[in-house]
Write a protein that holds these residues in place. Structure first.
Motif, short mmCIF file in Angstrom:
data_model
loop_
_atom_site.label_atom_id
_atom_site.label_comp_id
_atom_site.label_asym_id
_atom_site.label_seq_id
_atom_site.Cartn_x
_atom_site.Cartn_y
_atom_site.Cartn_z
N ALA A 1 12.49 -8.79 1.18
CA ALA A 1 12.43 -7.24 0.46
C ALA A 1 11.06 -6.54 0.92
O ALA A 1 11.15 -5.53 1.34
N VAL A 2 10.07 -7.44 1.19
CA VAL A 2 8.70 -6.56 1.61
C VAL A 2 8.93 -6.19 3.15
O VAL A 2 8.62 -5.01 3.60
N ASN A 3 9.45 -7.14 3.92
CA ASN A 3 9.67 -6.75 5.31
C ASN A 3 10.59 -5.61 5.60
O ASN A 3 10.78 -4.99 6.59
N GLY A 4 11.65 -5.66 4.60
CA GLY A 4 12.80 -4.72 4.86
C GLY A 4 12.30 -3.33 4.46
O GLY A 4 12.97 -2.37 4.56
N THR A 5 11.15 -2.97 3.55
CA THR A 5 11.04 -1.76 3.21
C THR A 5 10.52 -0.91 4.13
O THR A 5 10.91 0.28 4.49
N GLY A 6 9.80 -1.51 5.16
CA GLY A 6 9.24 -0.89 6.37
C GLY A 6 8.72 0.82 5.92
O GLY A 6 8.27 1.56 7.02
N ALA A 7 8.33 0.83 4.83
CA ALA A 7 7.68 2.09 4.42
C ALA A 7 6.11 2.16 4.91
O ALA A 7 5.54 3.19 5.07
N ARG A 8 5.40 1.15 5.14
CA ARG A 8 3.98 1.00 5.52
C ARG A 8 4.03 0.11 6.51
O ARG A 8 4.43 -0.91 6.40
N HIS B 1 4.99 -4.14 -7.27
CA HIS B 1 3.77 -3.52 -6.79
C HIS B 1 4.04 -2.65 -5.54
O HIS B 1 3.82 -1.52 -5.14
N LEU B 2 4.22 -3.52 -4.47
CA LEU B 2 4.53 -3.20 -3.06
C LEU B 2 5.57 -2.21 -2.83
O LEU B 2 5.45 -1.51 -2.16
N LYS B 3 6.62 -2.42 -3.66
CA LYS B 3 7.88 -1.64 -3.42
C LYS B 3 7.46 -0.26 -4.14
O LYS B 3 7.93 0.76 -3.61
N VAL B 4 6.79 -0.16 -5.32
CA VAL B 4 6.42 1.29 -5.87
C VAL B 4 5.30 1.90 -4.92
O VAL B 4 5.44 3.23 -4.69
N ARG B 5 4.50 1.07 -4.50
CA ARG B 5 3.41 1.70 -3.64
C ARG B 5 4.12 2.20 -2.40
O ARG B 5 3.65 3.57 -1.64
N ASP B 6 5.18 1.79 -1.93
CA ASP B 6 6.11 2.19 -0.62
C ASP B 6 6.88 3.50 -0.79
O ASP B 6 7.43 3.63 0.09
N LEU B 7 7.15 3.71 -2.14
CA LEU B 7 8.09 4.82 -2.32
C LEU B 7 7.65 6.07 -1.61
O LEU B 7 6.51 6.57 -1.64
#
Length: 169
Positions: free
Chosen positions: A30-37, A163-169
């Motif tokens: 999930a974290v690696n898949g976000t790619g947002a940051r 928290h990492l998902k929210v941060r990367d929104l």
């Protein structure tokens, strides 16, 4: 009968470890898949742990390093703040103990909030103090979340993931 109970306990513990590993793998995906940051140091996400207890730091390291996180440990608040003040890029997450000598976690998070916005740098306070009063103080001082000891690795991983998902929104 005692041997059978021990075997059953060992089997339950093995299942729990497998569940934690699967949860950890899902977190990494999930974290690696976000790619947002963009990842931090050396292409990895960084968690900073601020805790005066080396055993607690080891638990954090053993939970997150297998997931590919860089875990940076500080034994007290002033030491961590000194380094954070010189950085141009914040870590991805801070796990902060409440009760520490020299400077409490409440004072540390107040200083961190003077450096980094809660949406940029999530801070999760970890404490054996489970009363509503302590939880409220931690959140009012600027923590994004509060988790009480003892905690399960799965819960900690899930909270960091959220928290990492929210941060990367």
């Amino acid at each position: 009968q005692q041997q059978q109970q021990q075997q059953q306990q060992q089997a339950r513990e093995a299942l729990e470890e497998e569940e934690e590993l699967r949860a950890a793998q899902r977190l990494a995906e999930a974290v690696n898949g976000t790619g947002a940051r963009e990842p931090g140091v050396n292409g990895t996400l960084e968690i900073v742990t601020i805790d005066d207890n080396p055993v607690n730091q080891l638990v954090i390291q053993n939970t997150f390093r297998p997931l590919g996180f860089k875990v940076t440990c500080f034994g007290d608040g002033p030491q961590a703040l000194e380094v954070l003040r010189t950085r141009t890029r914040p870590p991805d997450m801070i796990l902060l103990d409440l009760m520490m000598p020299r400077m409490s976690g409440l004072d540390v998070v107040k200083e961190i909030r003077g450096l980094f916005d809660p949406l940029v740098l999530p801070v999760l306070m970890i404490s054996a103090k489970s009363s509503d009063e302590y939880i409220e103080q931690g959140l009012r001082r600027g923590c994004n979340d509060y988790i009480c000891k003892p905690f399960s690795s799965r819960e900690l991983i899930a909270r960091v993931q959220a928290h990492l998902k929210v941060r990367d929104l």
